[in-house]
Scaffold this active site. Structure first.
Site, mmCIF file in Angstrom:
data_model
loop_
_atom_site.group_PDB
_atom_site.id
_atom_site.type_symbol
_atom_site.label_atom_id
_atom_site.label_comp_id
_atom_site.label_asym_id
_atom_site.label_seq_id
_atom_site.Cartn_x
_atom_site.Cartn_y
_atom_site.Cartn_z
ATOM 1 N N GLU A 150 46.559 37.256 41.468
ATOM 2 C CA GLU A 150 46.154 36.115 40.651
ATOM 3 C C GLU A 150 46.824 36.218 39.279
ATOM 4 O O GLU A 150 46.848 37.287 38.675
ATOM 5 C CB GLU A 150 44.631 36.086 40.512
ATOM 6 C CG GLU A 150 44.097 34.692 40.241
ATOM 7 C CD GLU A 150 42.590 34.617 40.398
ATOM 8 O OE1 GLU A 150 41.906 34.618 39.372
ATOM 9 O OE2 GLU A 150 42.105 34.543 41.545
ATOM 10 N N ASP A 188 43.019 40.559 44.227
ATOM 11 C CA ASP A 188 42.208 39.913 43.177
ATOM 12 C C ASP A 188 41.651 41.040 42.318
ATOM 13 O O ASP A 188 40.608 41.609 42.622
ATOM 14 C CB ASP A 188 41.074 39.114 43.835
ATOM 15 C CG ASP A 188 40.203 38.426 42.792
ATOM 16 O OD1 ASP A 188 40.704 38.128 41.698
ATOM 17 O OD2 ASP A 188 39.016 38.186 43.088
ATOM 18 N N ASP A 235 35.165 38.491 46.490
ATOM 19 C CA ASP A 235 36.386 39.113 45.958
ATOM 20 C C ASP A 235 37.447 39.284 47.048
ATOM 21 O O ASP A 235 38.637 39.082 46.809
ATOM 22 C CB ASP A 235 36.071 40.474 45.324
ATOM 23 C CG ASP A 235 35.138 40.329 44.130
ATOM 24 O OD1 ASP A 235 35.544 39.701 43.151
ATOM 25 O OD2 ASP A 235 34.008 40.829 44.193
#
Lengths: 182, 182
Positions: B67, B7, B139
């Site tokens: 992502e 991420d 995160d």
């Protein structure tokens, strides 16, 4: 003093290498890193990474300059530009090269004399300033212009005109900035 | 099959490593790469680069997932996010790791059961699915969720449910996607 200028882009990352010696600018190299189009984003960015790493190794610049954040038309294009720019900055960081970020406007002002100069005006002035035989392609011309701008800013800083911090804002009025080719 | 989920972010890049073996998910590692705040952008991105390169070397994943493009609120934040994302993708490309891009919505749908799941719902489901003792920070939880989503997509692909191309759109209905914790 050898300066590497970079104009990052995901399709075409321009580079230009300029030596600045005793107030004289000497062209060393310029070109464009073009990743293959038929591979994924990671492979394209790795291609740019390898290309820039090789340039730093081959030309051993003392400093680097890169176009600072351009406010893109939309978030999508900003993200794509950001990806290429991030790779370029990471390579400069990994090789411990000093980096100065300069806005496109400042570069145009320094090289052509006006912040609203066109691409072809930048190309023509870069050709003239570096005494090139022909006009470099736009991405490479932009990278050379960035290097020229930084070379001049560095020269001014070394003369005490301006303190030598990174991210300084060049405000050039030397002989080559006034030769506006319009 | 070991999967590295990432991420990316300029202040905090989350990572999660998950093994998928015979339909079972096993937690390997997770954490956050936080570059120092008092250095320039190039050094921060180089820090992320070094951290991710070290992770790939240490955990030797078979595949990775990140992502996919998030439509940021504005061009400026998209550019900053793009820079970190570009570095992560370049590292994955340089290490020749297969990369799948998965949207945040798909990840949430796969892990929590709804594309509009909150951060804390994702955290709680990641904790449950991987049988962790405590909830991972957001995160890292997001990165683990990305890895879980990809692990499941890979499993379905290997069972012939879906052809195994990158950028496939997971449409999960396995046991863990239905255990919505609301």
């Amino acid at each position: 003093m050898r300066i590497l200028g970079i104009d990052p882009g995901s399709n075409a990352t321009g580079y230009g290498v300029v030596d600045q010696s005793g107030g004289k600018l000497i062209h060393v190299a310029h070109g464009i890193i073009r990743p293959p189009k038929d591979v994924g984003t990671a492979d394209r960015l790795a291609f740019i990474h390898r290309g820039l790493t090789q340039l730093v190794s081959e030309f051993a610049p003392d400093a680097s300059a890169i176009e600072s954040i351009f406010v893109a038309a939309n978030a999508r294009s900003a993200l794509v530009l950001g990806q290429a720019r991030g790779v370029a900055l990471a390579v400069l960081g990994l090789t411990a090269l000093p980096v100065t970020e300069i806005s496109a406007r400042e570069v145009k002002k320094a090289v052509v004399g006006t912040g609203s100069a066109t691409k072809s005006q930048v190309q023509a002035m870069v050709k003239r300033l570096l005494e090139l035989e022909k006009v470099p392609p736009t991405d490479a011309a932009d990278a050379l212009a960035i290097a020229i701008c930084q070379a001049h800013a560095g020269k001014l800083a070394s003369l005490g005109v301006r303190s030598g911090r990174s991210r300084r804002r060049p405000n050039l009025s030397g002989n080559f900035t006034l030769r506006n080719r319009t």
